[in-house]
Design a protein around this motif. Structure first.
Motif, PDB file in Angstrom:
ATOM      1  N   ASN A  97      -8.416   4.257  44.138  1.00  0.00           N
ATOM      2  CA  ASN A  97      -8.636   3.792  45.502  1.00  0.00           C
ATOM      3  C   ASN A  97      -8.953   2.301  45.435  1.00  0.00           C
ATOM      4  O   ASN A  97      -9.917   1.904  44.770  1.00  0.00           O
ATOM      5  CB  ASN A  97      -9.805   4.558  46.133  1.00  0.00           C
ATOM      6  CG  ASN A  97     -10.089   4.119  47.554  1.00  0.00           C
ATOM      7  OD1 ASN A  97      -9.217   4.146  48.409  1.00  0.00           O
ATOM      8  ND2 ASN A  97     -11.331   3.701  47.809  1.00  0.00           N
ATOM      9  N   VAL A  98      -8.131   1.474  46.075  1.00  0.00           N
ATOM     10  CA  VAL A  98      -8.247   0.022  45.916  1.00  0.00           C
ATOM     11  C   VAL A  98      -8.280  -0.644  47.288  1.00  0.00           C
ATOM     12  O   VAL A  98      -7.382  -0.441  48.113  1.00  0.00           O
ATOM     13  CB  VAL A  98      -7.062  -0.539  45.094  1.00  0.00           C
ATOM     14  CG1 VAL A  98      -7.249  -2.031  44.844  1.00  0.00           C
ATOM     15  CG2 VAL A  98      -6.914   0.205  43.773  1.00  0.00           C
ATOM     16  N   ALA A  99      -9.322  -1.429  47.525  1.00  0.00           N
ATOM     17  CA  ALA A  99      -9.393  -2.261  48.726  1.00  0.00           C
ATOM     18  C   ALA A  99      -8.671  -3.573  48.444  1.00  0.00           C
ATOM     19  O   ALA A  99      -8.965  -4.241  47.449  1.00  0.00           O
ATOM     20  CB  ALA A  99     -10.845  -2.521  49.110  1.00  0.00           C
ATOM     21  N   VAL A 100      -7.740  -3.947  49.318  1.00  0.00           N
ATOM     22  CA  VAL A 100      -6.951  -5.168  49.148  1.00  0.00           C
ATOM     23  C   VAL A 100      -7.039  -5.971  50.436  1.00  0.00           C
ATOM     24  O   VAL A 100      -6.919  -5.420  51.536  1.00  0.00           O
ATOM     25  CB  VAL A 100      -5.476  -4.836  48.825  1.00  0.00           C
ATOM     26  CG1 VAL A 100      -4.677  -6.123  48.618  1.00  0.00           C
ATOM     27  CG2 VAL A 100      -5.380  -3.943  47.594  1.00  0.00           C
ATOM     28  N   ALA A 101      -7.262  -7.265  50.306  1.00  0.00           N
ATOM     29  CA  ALA A 101      -7.364  -8.132  51.485  1.00  0.00           C
ATOM     30  C   ALA A 101      -6.917  -9.543  51.126  1.00  0.00           C
ATOM     31  O   ALA A 101      -7.157 -10.019  50.014  1.00  0.00           O
ATOM     32  CB  ALA A 101      -8.797  -8.169  52.015  1.00  0.00           C
ATOM     33  N   GLY A 102      -6.266 -10.203  52.079  1.00  0.00           N
ATOM     34  CA  GLY A 102      -5.931 -11.612  51.924  1.00  0.00           C
ATOM     35  C   GLY A 102      -4.661 -11.850  51.133  1.00  0.00           C
ATOM     36  O   GLY A 102      -3.950 -10.929  50.731  1.00  0.00           O
ATOM     37  N   SER A 103      -4.389 -13.129  50.905  1.00  0.00           N
ATOM     38  CA  SER A 103      -3.230 -13.552  50.126  1.00  0.00           C
ATOM     39  C   SER A 103      -3.604 -14.802  49.346  1.00  0.00           C
ATOM     40  O   SER A 103      -4.590 -15.472  49.650  1.00  0.00           O
ATOM     41  CB  SER A 103      -2.030 -13.838  51.041  1.00  0.00           C
ATOM     42  OG  SER A 103      -2.333 -14.865  51.957  1.00  0.00           O
ATOM     43  N   GLY A 104      -2.789 -15.086  48.331  1.00  0.00           N
ATOM     44  CA  GLY A 104      -3.067 -16.218  47.461  1.00  0.00           C
ATOM     45  C   GLY A 104      -3.314 -15.740  46.055  1.00  0.00           C
ATOM     46  O   GLY A 104      -2.960 -14.607  45.691  1.00  0.00           O
ATOM     47  N   PRO A 105      -3.901 -16.569  45.188  1.00  0.00           N
ATOM     48  CA  PRO A 105      -4.205 -16.145  43.821  1.00  0.00           C
ATOM     49  C   PRO A 105      -5.078 -14.886  43.819  1.00  0.00           C
ATOM     50  O   PRO A 105      -6.010 -14.760  44.615  1.00  0.00           O
ATOM     51  CB  PRO A 105      -4.960 -17.346  43.230  1.00  0.00           C
ATOM     52  CG  PRO A 105      -4.529 -18.507  44.060  1.00  0.00           C
ATOM     53  CD  PRO A 105      -4.312 -17.961  45.440  1.00  0.00           C
ATOM     54  N   ALA A 106      -4.781 -13.965  42.920  1.00  0.00           N
ATOM     55  CA  ALA A 106      -5.488 -12.681  42.890  1.00  0.00           C
ATOM     56  C   ALA A 106      -6.891 -12.846  42.307  1.00  0.00           C
ATOM     57  O   ALA A 106      -7.099 -13.541  41.313  1.00  0.00           O
ATOM     58  CB  ALA A 106      -4.696 -11.668  42.077  1.00  0.00           C
TER      59      ALA A 106
END
Length: 299
Positions: free
Chosen positions: A25-34
């Motif tokens: 289960n992974v929360a992902v938000a935004g863009s750009g460098p990880a």
């Protein structure tokens, strides 16, 4: 084209990602460098609730529930740092991220360090907090009176989960209160943590981290036998670990900065999130500026 960060925090998307034989289960938000955020005990990805928003205005934030925690698969085994590092590398692969900065605390720290040792080409920056790193020298003062009492309690196979069954919320509360020097955490986060650690199997997974500590320490020793930590690293301490992690890292790291946040409990991202961001954002920004320049040069 150069990345232009959004003006506001990005919405959080929860994703189910297959990696290394589990579903994370992974929360992902935004863009750009990880930027990968790795929690510890007794947390889930929601440990970073105060951090994800500000970071997501400039970065692609990736905050998984570690193996066995939260909504990630409660696997039968694989709670050593090496297997967990492979879990995280697989998440990066699934998300199409060849490189990342990693920010880790507590049980997430050995995972992050092993990632950097095994994949120095993939880990651009490393931030580690409030943890001990295997058997490395440097933590003698912290351990002068012995390790924290719960290390032994959690390490006995089958004991802690049977004793604590039905009392999970009270037990988790003790760590949340102690880890914020009595200040406590928001009710919604407290309830989310308590729910995540309720039930015998949830407790079994959590305590498996402690039962795997000897294996994790051996993996760190092996990784350091022929390597040094070359990733630029920021070690952050609070109460009670202080600068012990920095002292462990100092002999093995090529590029290390250490900081201790005053009047801050162990659970830094919830106890002193603004002070944490004041340290982490400039540290990551130097890296992201380099990436933007390289992108501009190639465009």
């Amino acid at each position: 084209m150069a990345h232009t960060p959004p003006l506001h925090p990005a919405p959080i998307e929860l994703r189910r990602i297959e990696t290394n034989g589990i579903h994370a289960n992974v929360a992902v938000a935004g863009s750009g460098p990880a930027v990968v955020l790795l929690h510890g005990f007794p947390h889930t990805w929601r440990l970073w609730s105060e951090i994800i928003g500000p970071l997501s205005a400039q970065y692609r934030v990736i905050a998984p529930d570690l193996r066995g925690f939260g909504a990630t698969t409660r696997a039968a085994d694989g709670y050593d740092a090496g297997t967990l590092a492979t879990d995280i590398a697989g998440i990066l692969d699934a998300l199409g991220e060849p490189t990342a900065a990693v920010v880790a605390i507590d049980a997430g720290t050995p995972v992050a360090v092993l990632l950097a040792l095994r994949h120095p080409d993939r880990i651009r920056r490393l931030v580690v907090m409030e943890a001990l790193l295997g058997r490395l020298p440097g933590a003698e003062d912290f351990l002068a009176a012995g390790p924290p009492w719960w290390f032994g309690f959690h390490a006995v196979p089958g004991l802690a989960e049977s004793v604590l069954l039905g009392h999970e919320a009270r037990y988790i509360d003790w760590f949340l209160t102690t880890g914020t020097r009595g200040r406590g955490v928001r009710a919604d986060i407290r309830d989310a943590f308590a729910d995540a650690y309720t039930g015998q199997d949830a407790l079994r997974c959590a305590f498996s981290y402690y039962r795997a500590l000897p294996a994790s320490a051996h993996q760190i020793d092996l990784a350091l036998a022929d390597n040094r930590l070359t990733t630029r690293t920021l070690a952050i301490g609070a109460h009670p670990v202080g600068d012990a992690l920095e002292q462990q890292l100092r002999p093995i790291a090529d590029d290390l900065v250490g900081q201790v946040i005053p009047d801050c409990g162990h659970i830094i991202p919830l106890d002193r999130p603004h002070e944490l961001l004041d340290l982490v954002m400039p540290f990551l920004e130097a890296d992201s500026t380099r990436i933007r320049r390289e992108t501009q040069a190639c465009s």
